[in-house]
Design an enzyme around this catalytic site. Structure first.
Site, PDB file in Angstrom:
ATOM      1  N   THR A  13       0.833  -1.214   0.000  1.00 47.28           N
ATOM      2  CA  THR A  13       0.000   0.000   0.000  1.00 47.28           C
ATOM      3  C   THR A  13       0.859   1.252   0.000  1.00 47.28           C
ATOM      4  OG1 THR A  13      -1.631  -1.230   1.261  1.00 47.28           O
ATOM      5  CG2 THR A  13      -1.869   1.159   1.248  1.00 47.28           C
ATOM      6  N   VAL A  14       1.773   1.366   0.952  1.00 46.30           N
ATOM      7  CA  VAL A  14       2.557   2.602   1.081  1.00 46.30           C
ATOM      8  C   VAL A  14       3.642   2.657  -0.002  1.00 46.30           C
ATOM      9  CG1 VAL A  14       3.912   4.044   2.635  1.00 46.30           C
ATOM     10  CG2 VAL A  14       2.106   2.590   3.573  1.00 46.30           C
ATOM     11  N   GLU A 129       8.351  10.116   9.695  1.00 45.31           N
ATOM     12  CA  GLU A 129       7.134  10.949   9.791  1.00 45.31           C
ATOM     13  C   GLU A 129       5.868  10.127   9.540  1.00 45.31           C
ATOM     14  OE1 GLU A 129       6.618  14.715  10.237  1.00 45.31           O
ATOM     15  OE2 GLU A 129       4.878  13.493  10.757  1.00 45.31           O
ATOM     16  N   VAL A 132       3.334   8.009  12.261  1.00 48.26           N
ATOM     17  CA  VAL A 132       2.237   8.519  13.105  1.00 48.26           C
ATOM     18  C   VAL A 132       1.283   9.330  12.234  1.00 48.26           C
ATOM     19  CG1 VAL A 132       1.633   9.925  15.111  1.00 48.26           C
ATOM     20  CG2 VAL A 132       3.767   8.639  15.109  1.00 48.26           C
ATOM     21  N   GLY A 134      -0.087   8.844   9.316  1.00 51.64           N
ATOM     22  CA  GLY A 134       0.098   8.832   7.860  1.00 51.64           C
ATOM     23  C   GLY A 134       0.477  10.172   7.264  1.00 51.64           C
ATOM     24  N   GLU A 190      -5.255  -3.065   9.849  1.00 51.11           N
ATOM     25  CA  GLU A 190      -4.000  -3.803   9.672  1.00 51.11           C
ATOM     26  C   GLU A 190      -4.358  -5.249   9.318  1.00 51.11           C
ATOM     27  OE1 GLU A 190      -0.683  -2.469  10.305  1.00 51.11           O
ATOM     28  OE2 GLU A 190      -1.781  -0.601  10.264  1.00 51.11           O
ATOM     29  N   ASP A 201      -1.930  -0.421  17.843  1.00 56.73           N
ATOM     30  CA  ASP A 201      -1.473   0.524  16.817  1.00 56.73           C
ATOM     31  C   ASP A 201      -1.458   1.953  17.399  1.00 56.73           C
ATOM     32  OD1 ASP A 201      -1.156   1.062  13.715  1.00 56.73           O
ATOM     33  OD2 ASP A 201      -2.693   2.460  14.398  1.00 56.73           O
ATOM     34  N   LYS A 205       1.783   4.581  18.201  1.00 57.28           N
ATOM     35  CA  LYS A 205       1.833   5.969  17.724  1.00 57.28           C
ATOM     36  C   LYS A 205       1.958   6.931  18.903  1.00 57.28           C
ATOM     37  CE  LYS A 205      -0.759   4.773  13.560  1.00 57.28           C
ATOM     38  NZ  LYS A 205      -2.093   4.571  13.003  1.00 57.28           N
TER      39      LYS A 205
END
Ligand code: NAP
Ligand code: HSE
Length: 428
Positions: A13-14, A129, A132, A134, A190, A201, A205
């Site tokens: 995804t990222v 960065e 936390v 996105g 997730e 999660d 963060k």
């Protein structure tokens, strides 16, 4: 023109968002940096896997050494997730003199110190960065733009999945299970949704946010954690009647030389800006000593929003670090700060008790609250006379320890069937 070569670990995804931004928006990035940033190689497990965008097969590799040991690669971007093998790959990249960018909150919140020590020793920089919220640039804002302030409080809706579920339960009165299924279908959760719904999660963060807010390093065991699996439609409806919304908040506070860190469902006033943060959106509300209150709002997950934060970190490294030696993102202060025990924290509480409705039961419960110095602000009882009746209490601000002592004693009253729920209320 100078060329910066990036090796990326992971194209999910990222990773795909990062790839698209760096390839499709190359010219504006180049004009800002005065150099080209090229994704030279990408580590995947399966080169033949179907991807809904085109990527040249000759840059895909399955052997991490081809990136970690490639002397021409300047920056390694880790987007695999989890601890193993992500941690080993990052440490190897650092050892080989490469700057690192990662979105991995699980890894940074648990092993961030070890990774940053290694980076310092090797004179390279690690940035995270995207770990936390996105796309919301909260870490660099705390680190740079807000550095004049002592941060007093941070309240964050930092998990999109749980915010989506709570919004859905509140707006459409669907139950938890159905709302979770929809969050999974939309790709917010997730791979294992336990991490989202049990608030791990959000805890990861919060630990990273706390480091940037209070300049200290906390461990998991210092954070009180409670997920949203116990929140029922009844709780949401009672909260609305009392003028509140239920949100999963990550809360950090520094007062009287002590730090308080907790993640739990919280009743917040309907008119507070955080109450209107719906769906999978994230928001962080910060109180600084000089600036006062600020709120940052946006997408906390997703391919392009998270990719935006990762590419921002890559561009920061190109601008500030390549060729300029080491810059550690945020070294915690040497001073060890004290962390507050959960029993010493103060809050207002919403308590739903299921009782057998006979004369005197309400009085007995109220007497126990009074005995433990828990003052009641309001009581709602609608159904009467049956065997299982909910009574909802809203307290004034009280010590968690006193509340827990009262609850222990209330549980022993024979007419009390069960404690339906206890949710903290915060007026922020
Ligand atoms: P993802 O979609 O599951 O993608 C993971 C990628 O890593 C895949 O390309 C996979 O390869 C590759 N991979 C996994 N294990 C590997 C291994 N052992 N060796 C080589 N490659 C491996 O994950 P994601 O959602 O992009 O998340 C990546 C990181 O970003 C995580 O740390 C996550 O917590 C963080 N993050 C995610 C979001 C979000 O919106 N998703 C937001 C903020 C932060 P294949 O393609 O071959 O399967
Ligand atoms: N599962 C996470 C969330 C993804 O729901 O917020 C972004 O970290």
């Amino acid at each position: 023109m100078k060329m910066i070569r990036v090796g990326m670990l992971g194209l999910g995804t990222v990773g795909s968002g990062v790839y698209k931004i760096l390839t499709e928006d190359q010219s504006q990035i180049q004009s800002k940096l005065g150099c080209r940033v090229e994704i030279a190689k990408i580590l995947v497990r399966d080169k033949k896997k179907f991807r809904d965008f085109s990527v040249p097969e000759d840059i895909l590799v399955t052997d991490p050494k081809l990136i970690l040991e490639d002397e021409t690669i300047d920056i390694v971007v880790e987007l695999i997730g989890g601890i193993d093998p992500a941690k080993a790959h990052i440490l190897k990249a650092i050892e080989n003199g490469k700057h690192v960018v990662t979105a991995n909150k699980a890894l940074i919140s648990q092993h961030g110190d070890e990774i940053e020590d290694a980076a310092q020793a090797c004179g390279v920089t690690v940035r995270y960065e995207a770990s936390v919220c996105g796309g919301i640039p909260i870490l660099s804002t705390l680190q740079e733009a807000l550095s004049a302030n002592r941060i007093q409080e941070v309240f964050g809706i930092v998990n999109g999945t749980t915010n989506y579920i709570l919004t859905k339960m509140s707006n459409e009165k669907v139950d938890f299970k159905q709302a979770l299924e929809e969050a999974q279908q939309k790709g917010y959760a997730e791979a294992d949704p336990t991490s989202d719904v049990e608030a791990f999660d959000a805890l990861y963060k919060l630990l990273i946010l706390a480091k940037f807010s209070f300049n200290t390093q906390a461990e998991h065991s210092l954070v009180y954690r409670e997920g949203i699996t116990n929140i029922s439609i009844n709780d949401i409806q009672y909260a609305e009647e009392l003028g509140y919304k239920i949100k999963l908040l990550a809360i950090g506070k520094e007062s009287d030389g002590q730090i308080e860190l907790r993640v739990h469902p919280t009743l917040i006033p309907k008119e507070h800006p955080l109450a209107s943060v719906g769906d999978a959106y994230n928001a962080v509300y910060v109180k600084g000593s000089a600036v006062g209150s600020l709120m940052f709002y946006g997408r906390g997950a997703g391919s392009l929003p998270t990719g935006s934060a990762v590419v921002g970190d890559i561009m920061y490294l190109v601008n500030h670090e390549i060729g300029n030696g080491c810059h550690i993102y945020n070294r915690p202060a040497a001073a060890i700060k004290a962390f507050k025990n959960m029993r010493d924290t103060k809050s207002t509480y919403y308590i739903r008790v299921i009782v057998k409705d006979i004369p005197g039961v309400l009085g007995r419960i109220a007497t126990v609250f009074g005995k433990h110095s828990v003052s009641l602000a309001s009581i709602i009882q609608k159904d009467v006379g049956s065997d299982q009746v909910p009574i909802v209490f809203l307290t004034h601000e009280t010590l968690e320890g006193n509340l827990q002592n009262a609850i222990d004693e209330i549980t022993d009253i024979p007419e009390v069937h069960t404690i339906g729920n206890i949710i903290r209320v915060d007026h922020l």
